[in-house]
Motif scaffolding. Structure first.
Motif, PDB file in Angstrom:
ATOM      1  N   LEU A 108      -8.590  46.145  26.367  1.00 53.91           N
ATOM      2  CA  LEU A 108      -9.051  44.840  26.837  1.00 53.91           C
ATOM      3  C   LEU A 108     -10.197  44.326  25.971  1.00 53.91           C
ATOM      4  O   LEU A 108     -10.341  43.111  25.785  1.00 53.91           O
ATOM      5  CB  LEU A 108      -9.495  44.924  28.295  1.00 53.91           C
ATOM      6  CG  LEU A 108      -8.389  44.898  29.352  1.00 53.91           C
ATOM      7  CD1 LEU A 108      -8.987  44.950  30.752  1.00 53.91           C
ATOM      8  CD2 LEU A 108      -7.520  43.647  29.199  1.00 53.91           C
ATOM      9  N   MET A 109     -11.015  45.237  25.433  1.00 53.85           N
ATOM     10  CA  MET A 109     -12.088  44.807  24.538  1.00 53.85           C
ATOM     11  C   MET A 109     -11.501  44.175  23.278  1.00 53.85           C
ATOM     12  O   MET A 109     -11.994  43.152  22.791  1.00 53.85           O
ATOM     13  CB  MET A 109     -12.975  46.001  24.177  1.00 53.85           C
ATOM     14  CG  MET A 109     -14.260  45.616  23.475  1.00 53.85           C
ATOM     15  SD  MET A 109     -15.368  44.693  24.579  1.00 53.85           S
ATOM     16  CE  MET A 109     -16.835  44.550  23.566  1.00 53.85           C
ATOM     17  N   LEU A 110     -10.446  44.784  22.768  1.00 57.66           N
ATOM     18  CA  LEU A 110      -9.775  44.214  21.605  1.00 57.66           C
ATOM     19  C   LEU A 110      -9.149  42.872  21.963  1.00 57.66           C
ATOM     20  O   LEU A 110      -9.179  41.920  21.167  1.00 57.66           O
ATOM     21  CB  LEU A 110      -8.707  45.178  21.088  1.00 57.66           C
ATOM     22  CG  LEU A 110      -7.900  44.727  19.864  1.00 57.66           C
ATOM     23  CD1 LEU A 110      -8.821  44.389  18.701  1.00 57.66           C
ATOM     24  CD2 LEU A 110      -6.894  45.805  19.467  1.00 57.66           C
ATOM     25  N   ALA A 111      -8.584  42.764  23.170  1.00 54.47           N
ATOM     26  CA  ALA A 111      -8.016  41.490  23.615  1.00 54.47           C
ATOM     27  C   ALA A 111      -9.089  40.418  23.715  1.00 54.47           C
ATOM     28  O   ALA A 111      -8.861  39.257  23.352  1.00 54.47           O
ATOM     29  CB  ALA A 111      -7.322  41.673  24.966  1.00 54.47           C
ATOM     30  N   LEU A 112     -10.281  40.802  24.183  1.00 55.61           N
ATOM     31  CA  LEU A 112     -11.388  39.852  24.266  1.00 55.61           C
ATOM     32  C   LEU A 112     -11.764  39.347  22.876  1.00 55.61           C
ATOM     33  O   LEU A 112     -12.044  38.154  22.687  1.00 55.61           O
ATOM     34  CB  LEU A 112     -12.596  40.509  24.931  1.00 55.61           C
ATOM     35  CG  LEU A 112     -13.835  39.619  25.088  1.00 55.61           C
ATOM     36  CD1 LEU A 112     -13.558  38.490  26.067  1.00 55.61           C
ATOM     37  CD2 LEU A 112     -15.034  40.445  25.549  1.00 55.61           C
ATOM     38  N   PHE A 113     -11.762  40.245  21.912  1.00 58.43           N
ATOM     39  CA  PHE A 113     -12.021  39.836  20.527  1.00 58.43           C
ATOM     40  C   PHE A 113     -10.968  38.833  20.054  1.00 58.43           C
ATOM     41  O   PHE A 113     -11.292  37.780  19.490  1.00 58.43           O
ATOM     42  CB  PHE A 113     -12.031  41.066  19.611  1.00 58.43           C
ATOM     43  CG  PHE A 113     -11.839  40.732  18.158  1.00 58.43           C
ATOM     44  CD1 PHE A 113     -12.837  40.092  17.441  1.00 58.43           C
ATOM     45  CD2 PHE A 113     -10.654  41.051  17.513  1.00 58.43           C
ATOM     46  CE1 PHE A 113     -12.652  39.763  16.105  1.00 58.43           C
ATOM     47  CE2 PHE A 113     -10.461  40.745  16.183  1.00 58.43           C
ATOM     48  CZ  PHE A 113     -11.473  40.087  15.472  1.00 58.43           C
ATOM     49  N   ILE A 114      -9.706  39.143  20.316  1.00 55.80           N
ATOM     50  CA  ILE A 114      -8.617  38.283  19.846  1.00 55.80           C
ATOM     51  C   ILE A 114      -8.697  36.893  20.464  1.00 55.80           C
ATOM     52  O   ILE A 114      -8.493  35.883  19.786  1.00 55.80           O
ATOM     53  CB  ILE A 114      -7.254  38.942  20.153  1.00 55.80           C
ATOM     54  CG1 ILE A 114      -7.055  40.172  19.265  1.00 55.80           C
ATOM     55  CG2 ILE A 114      -6.106  37.970  19.957  1.00 55.80           C
ATOM     56  CD1 ILE A 114      -5.851  41.010  19.626  1.00 55.80           C
ATOM     57  N   VAL A 115      -9.032  36.814  21.758  1.00 54.05           N
ATOM     58  CA  VAL A 115      -8.989  35.533  22.462  1.00 54.05           C
ATOM     59  C   VAL A 115     -10.253  34.701  22.242  1.00 54.05           C
ATOM     60  O   VAL A 115     -10.270  33.501  22.545  1.00 54.05           O
ATOM     61  CB  VAL A 115      -8.754  35.757  23.975  1.00 54.05           C
ATOM     62  CG1 VAL A 115     -10.028  36.192  24.685  1.00 54.05           C
ATOM     63  CG2 VAL A 115      -8.192  34.500  24.625  1.00 54.05           C
ATOM     64  N   THR A 116     -11.314  35.297  21.707  1.00 51.01           N
ATOM     65  CA  THR A 116     -12.523  34.508  21.454  1.00 51.01           C
ATOM     66  C   THR A 116     -12.796  34.305  19.962  1.00 51.01           C
ATOM     67  O   THR A 116     -13.429  33.311  19.586  1.00 51.01           O
ATOM     68  CB  THR A 116     -13.762  35.165  22.095  1.00 51.01           C
ATOM     69  OG1 THR A 116     -13.920  36.495  21.587  1.00 51.01           O
ATOM     70  CG2 THR A 116     -13.636  35.202  23.605  1.00 51.01           C
ATOM     71  N   ALA A 117     -12.336  35.204  19.117  1.00 53.84           N
ATOM     72  CA  ALA A 117     -12.568  35.060  17.680  1.00 53.84           C
ATOM     73  C   ALA A 117     -11.538  34.163  17.012  1.00 53.84           C
ATOM     74  O   ALA A 117     -11.757  33.687  15.895  1.00 53.84           O
ATOM     75  CB  ALA A 117     -12.565  36.434  16.998  1.00 53.84           C
ATOM     76  N   ALA A 118     -10.401  33.940  17.672  1.00 59.43           N
ATOM     77  CA  ALA A 118      -9.331  33.125  17.094  1.00 59.43           C
ATOM     78  C   ALA A 118      -9.701  31.643  17.125  1.00 59.43           C
ATOM     79  O   ALA A 118     -10.420  31.188  18.013  1.00 59.43           O
ATOM     80  CB  ALA A 118      -8.032  33.350  17.856  1.00 59.43           C
ATOM     81  N   PRO A 119      -9.189  30.867  16.171  1.00 56.27           N
ATOM     82  CA  PRO A 119      -9.389  29.416  16.200  1.00 56.27           C
ATOM     83  C   PRO A 119      -8.501  28.779  17.260  1.00 56.27           C
ATOM     84  O   PRO A 119      -7.664  29.468  17.865  1.00 56.27           O
ATOM     85  CB  PRO A 119      -8.962  28.985  14.792  1.00 56.27           C
ATOM     86  CG  PRO A 119      -7.929  29.996  14.406  1.00 56.27           C
ATOM     87  CD  PRO A 119      -8.377  31.300  15.010  1.00 56.27           C
ATOM     88  N   PRO A 120      -8.661  27.494  17.516  1.00 60.28           N
ATOM     89  CA  PRO A 120      -7.754  26.818  18.462  1.00 60.28           C
ATOM     90  C   PRO A 120      -6.303  26.940  18.006  1.00 60.28           C
ATOM     91  O   PRO A 120      -6.020  27.097  16.819  1.00 60.28           O
ATOM     92  CB  PRO A 120      -8.220  25.354  18.428  1.00 60.28           C
ATOM     93  CG  PRO A 120      -9.646  25.425  17.990  1.00 60.28           C
ATOM     94  CD  PRO A 120      -9.721  26.586  17.044  1.00 60.28           C
TER      95      PRO A 120
END
Length: 327
Positions: free
Chosen positions: A110-122
């Protein structure tokens, strides 16, 4: 076969696209549900995801007037502040909250998922969603392009803060791929606009929206690869992650709207929608597609807020746009 029948057959696709374009957000939301019901096609369509993303970007450039996008870039400070909020402030604030609850200890996936969903552009379809909701697609496109251009630099920095071990993101390779995608989409849109003419493009706006719906449908089917089986094997996990993905997306949208409200309700809403709907597939691709099961499940289920929130929020967006026009 007479000429009348041939004409009707050739006209049928335009009628279908017009219908989808007019349905807009409802058709997109329905496609998310339909994607779950077609698991047999998920594996087949998965290799087509990059092509669908490229086509969505082409249509985004085609759908907006170049002068409108240029007008938005005449306020570089505003665009810079928005990009800093989306690509730096949001992920670092999320990281602080996650570290406070030791998320990296009890659920690295889930930590990796949090990275993916906040570090990604729109999402690349952010301008398309803006158009479907009656918002400013030019502003959405300007923000999306700017965020995509900085993600090769911002993502590794965010990874180093969020994750115990920084991810090997290869910024130069990512930058090259993104630059090629954007340049290719711009050239393709320019060529189509030159061949068809601005008047035809303007007249075909509803059909273009319909094509966006079709492309989003292809993408969601591909993203659902393996999800249906997980629904039957662990339904509570699926429900929990789905609820979490809606909460994360909704939280990002609400926070961005409040932060940028002084710009006007319509612009704030456009920025908020871009903030909450992230192109997670871009980061997953940069990681080589190899992520833990829980992370992939979040990526797949995280498409539902992207597809459904525009329909849920469209009545609010209409009122916001109407009040702005009246003012």
């Amino acid at each position: 076969m007479n000429l009348t029948l041939i004409s009707q057959l050739l006209h049928a696709p335009r009628v279908g696209l017009n219908f989808l374009g007019r349905q807009g957000t409802r058709a997109v939301a329905a496609s998310a549900i339909a994607g779950l019901m077609l698991p047999a096609f998920s594996q087949t369509l998965r290799p087509w995801i990059p092509h669908a993303i490229f086509a969505l970007v082409v249509l985004a450039f085609l759908r907006v007037e170049p002068a409108e996008v240029a007008r938005r870039f005449k306020r570089p400070l505003l665009i810079g502040v928005v990009v800093a909020w989306i690509m730096a402030a949001v992920p670092f604030a999320a990281g602080l909250a996650a570290h406070a609850f030791a998320l990296e200890v009890w659920s690295p996936g889930l930590m990796l998922a949090l990275f993916i969903v906040t570090a990604a552009p729109p999402v690349m379809s952010a301008p398309a969603f803006a158009f479907l909701m009656g918002l400013d697609g030019a502003l959405s496109l300007a923000v999306m392009v700017s965020c995509v251009l900085v993600v090769p630099l911002s993502a590794p920095l965010v990874a180093g803060f969020l994750l115990p071990d920084a991810l090997p993101l290869e910024p130069l390779l990512l930058a090259r791929n993104l630059a090629g995608l954007l340049a290719g989409a711009m050239v393709a849109a320019w060529a189509i606009r030159k061949l068809a003419g601005p008047a035809r493009i303007t007249a075909a706006r509803v059909e273009i929206d319909g094509i966006n719906v079709v492309l989003l449908f292809v993408f969601i089917i591909a993203a659902m690869d393996g999800v249906v089986a997980r629904i039957f094997s662990d339904p509570m996990l699926v429900i929990g992650i789905t609820a979490l993905s809606f909460a994360v997306a909704g939280g990002q949208i609400a926070a961005a709207y409040l932060v940028f409200l002084r710009l006007g309700r319509a612009d704030a809403f456009t920025i908020a929608l871009a903030t909450g709907n992230r192109n997670m597939g871009l980061i997953v691709a940069a990681l080589g597609g190899v992520v833990p099961d829980v992370t992939w499940l979040y990526f797949a289920l995280g498409q539902f807020p992207i597809y459904m929130l525009p329909m849920i929020l469209k009545p609010i967006a209409r009122r916001v746009a109407a009040s702005t026009s009246a003012a």
